[in-house]
Design an enzyme around this catalytic site. Structure first.
Site, PDB file in Angstrom:
ATOM      1  N   ASP A   1       0.867  -1.182   0.000  1.00  0.00           N
ATOM      2  CA  ASP A   1       0.000   0.000   0.000  1.00  0.00           C
ATOM      3  C   ASP A   1       0.902   1.230   0.000  1.00  0.00           C
ATOM      4  O   ASP A   1       1.597   1.501   0.981  1.00  0.00           O
ATOM      5  CB  ASP A   1      -0.905  -0.033   1.237  1.00  0.00           C
ATOM      6  CG  ASP A   1      -1.947   1.090   1.243  1.00  0.00           C
ATOM      7  OD1 ASP A   1      -1.750   2.089   0.515  1.00  0.00           O
ATOM      8  OD2 ASP A   1      -2.940   0.973   1.988  1.00  0.00           O
ATOM      9  N   HIS A   2       0.857   1.999  -1.091  1.00  0.00           N
ATOM     10  CA  HIS A   2       1.779   3.127  -1.227  1.00  0.00           C
ATOM     11  C   HIS A   2       1.446   4.287  -0.290  1.00  0.00           C
ATOM     12  O   HIS A   2       2.242   5.221  -0.153  1.00  0.00           O
ATOM     13  CB  HIS A   2       1.792   3.621  -2.680  1.00  0.00           C
ATOM     14  CG  HIS A   2       3.138   4.106  -3.124  1.00  0.00           C
ATOM     15  ND1 HIS A   2       4.211   4.250  -2.262  1.00  0.00           N
ATOM     16  CD2 HIS A   2       3.615   4.481  -4.333  1.00  0.00           C
ATOM     17  CE1 HIS A   2       5.262   4.684  -2.919  1.00  0.00           C
ATOM     18  NE2 HIS A   2       4.936   4.847  -4.178  1.00  0.00           N
ATOM     19  N   ARG A   3       0.285   4.250   0.358  1.00  0.00           N
ATOM     20  CA  ARG A   3      -0.012   5.249   1.385  1.00  0.00           C
ATOM     21  C   ARG A   3       0.822   4.995   2.638  1.00  0.00           C
ATOM     22  O   ARG A   3       1.172   5.916   3.378  1.00  0.00           O
ATOM     23  CB  ARG A   3      -1.497   5.220   1.756  1.00  0.00           C
ATOM     24  CG  ARG A   3      -2.449   5.558   0.627  1.00  0.00           C
ATOM     25  CD  ARG A   3      -3.883   5.318   1.053  1.00  0.00           C
ATOM     26  NE  ARG A   3      -4.120   3.929   1.427  1.00  0.00           N
ATOM     27  CZ  ARG A   3      -5.293   3.454   1.879  1.00  0.00           C
ATOM     28  NH1 ARG A   3      -6.325   4.271   2.012  1.00  0.00           N
ATOM     29  NH2 ARG A   3      -5.428   2.185   2.187  1.00  0.00           N
TER      30      ARG A   3
END
Length: 468
Positions: A438-440
């Site tokens: 998850d790039h968040r």
């Protein structure tokens, strides 16, 4: 009055076998009417949106009726089986004593009728005080109406109401200007504000076009004709399978994850020849005798070590509170393909387990999943997942995150390939790893470090000792 037979029957309702589930499908009945059952005996197997679960009966008795056949989806809280417990193993509820005093009704106040609770008002000649309107004078209504008509007739000359003599509508100056700009007559508006004041919303509502009312009959006519045509298909050329249970839940979860969490996937190809040799050595270890020892065990251990070295990767995104929740534990999910679809049970607190304990937990997880006995609790609370697509001969993939998790590691097939080793091209055991995250929560640097650490351990498994 309830008979003794009816009072001795207990209805067993479909329980909520998992957090937040609303329904379950009855897969198989293990009993039939007339069978004796005991407290704790499994009577049926049901499939929820998360797993297949066996349901035990909570009392002794004789099966009187099965309310639903196999294959029926039943809402949680609905009775599914009736059991006669007249043998005395379960307490029989005593009839309510409130039913006795019918012969001598309670004395009621004269002139009042009983209602659901207490008594209604007494019937009398009492009249209510007339309600006052916001602008109606205290005088009797009839004379006022006649006077107003006379005044309008005299001043107008031909009996038509005079607009100028109407009472001026109540509205604030900005509202009056708004009405003027929109070309709305304030005298035609029914006020909704306190004390009869016209609001801006009233003006906008009056200025809005009204053709929508004409269009309303069209949609109502369409639904009556829509169900008429029944879609047909060639059963010899097509098979249609209802989407329900585990498959339905998995589909919804994957769609939600794919379109909620921004996925990033990185790849690395690694020489795992030394890891494969270590697997063979561990199979001869007395402490691991009888346990599941395979490459997946060491890959799982390598991922746990990489998470320990990069703890920020083990987190989740709290959208409601706009917070990143860092986990100080690892519930390691293992994707398992079953006849009912893909499920992802997890090993609780995998970070705290030794290699033999991890091997035992992994073996139990796989066997339970294949038997379809995985409990809903075993599939909740995961933090990071491993999916082994290599068992199908696939080199690698771009896995979708399990909802609520930060990363998932895909393991490709391990094949003998030409590889440069110590300056020479030699046949080596090689595999490709793919890490989706998850790039968040995980940026490129952190994701790369985790994947590089896993690859380094599998290439030199002795690092398990120094890094763990």
């Amino acid at each position: 009055m309830t008979t003794m037979t009816e009072a001795s029957v207990r209805e067993f309702k479909m329980p909520d076998v998992g957090e937040g589930l609303t329904e379950a499908e009855i897969l198989k009945w293990y009993v039939k009417p007339g069978d004796e059952v005991t407290d704790g005996q499994v009577v049926c197997e049901v499939e929820t949106a998360k797993a297949a679960v066996e349901l035990p009966i909570p009392y002794d008795g004789v099966v009187r009726e099965l309310h639903f056949p196999e294959g029926t989806t039943v809402d949680v809280g609905t009775s599914i089986i009736a059991v006669d417990v007249s043998g005395g193993t379960a307490p029989v509820e005593a009839p309510a004593p409130a039913a006795e005093p019918e012969s001598e009704p309670e004395k009621k106040p004269e002139g009042r009728q009983p209602v659901l609770v207490g008594y209604g008002v007494a019937v009398s000649s009492t009249k209510r005080r007339p309600r006052k309107g916001p602008q109606v004078p205290v005088q009797e209504p009839a004379p006022v109406q006649e006077t107003s008509v006379v005044i309008q007739t005299e001043l107008n000359g031909h009996g038509a109401p005079v607009a100028a003599l109407k009472e001026r509508p109540l509205a604030k100056p900005p509202v009056r200007k708004l009405a003027k700009d929109l070309g709305v007559d304030l005298t035609t508006i029914v006020p909704s504000g306190p004390d009869g004041i016209i609001t801006r919303e009233d003006v906008h509502a009056a200025a809005a076009p009204e053709p929508a009312v004409v269009e309303t009959p069209a949609p109502t006519a369409a639904p009556t004709q829509a169900p008429a045509p029944v879609p047909t298909y060639d059963t010899a050329r097509e098979t249609r399978i209802p989407v329900k249970g585990v498959r339905k839940a998995t589909a919804a979860a994957m769609v939600g994850s794919a379109f909620t969490a921004p996925h990033v996937t990185e790849f690395v190809t690694v020489d795992v020849t030394r890891t494969m040799k270590l697997v063979e050595e561990l199979k001869q270890d007395k402490e691991l005798q009888g346990l599941r020892v395979n490459p997946l065990l060491l890959i799982a251990k390598a991922l746990l070590v990489a998470i320990k070295r990069n703890p920020d990767v083990n987190a989740s995104w709290d959208e409601a509170n706009q917070e990143i929740v860092q986990k100080h534990y690892v519930n390691l999910g293992i994707a398992a393909a079953t006849p009912r679809g893909l499920i992802v049970p997890n090993i609780k607190d995998a970070h705290a387990k030794t290699l033999p304990q991890l091997a035992q937990a992994l073996g139990e997880l796989v066997v339970t999943a294949k038997d379809g006995k995985t409990s809903p609790a075993a599939m909740q609370g995961g933090t990071v997942t491993i999916t082994n697509v290599g068992v199908f001969g696939v080199d690698t993939g771009t896995p979708i995150l399990n909802p609520g998790e930060s990363a998932i590691l895909a393991v490709g097939s391990i094949k003998l390939q030409p590889w440069v080793h110590k300056g020479k091209v030699k046949p080596r055991q090689v595999t490709t790893l793919a890490l989706s995250f998850d790039h968040r929560l995980v940026d490129g640097e952190l994701g790369s470090k985790v994947l590089a650490d896993v690859a380094a351990i599998l290439e030199q498994p002795k690092r398990l000792i120094t890094w763990a």
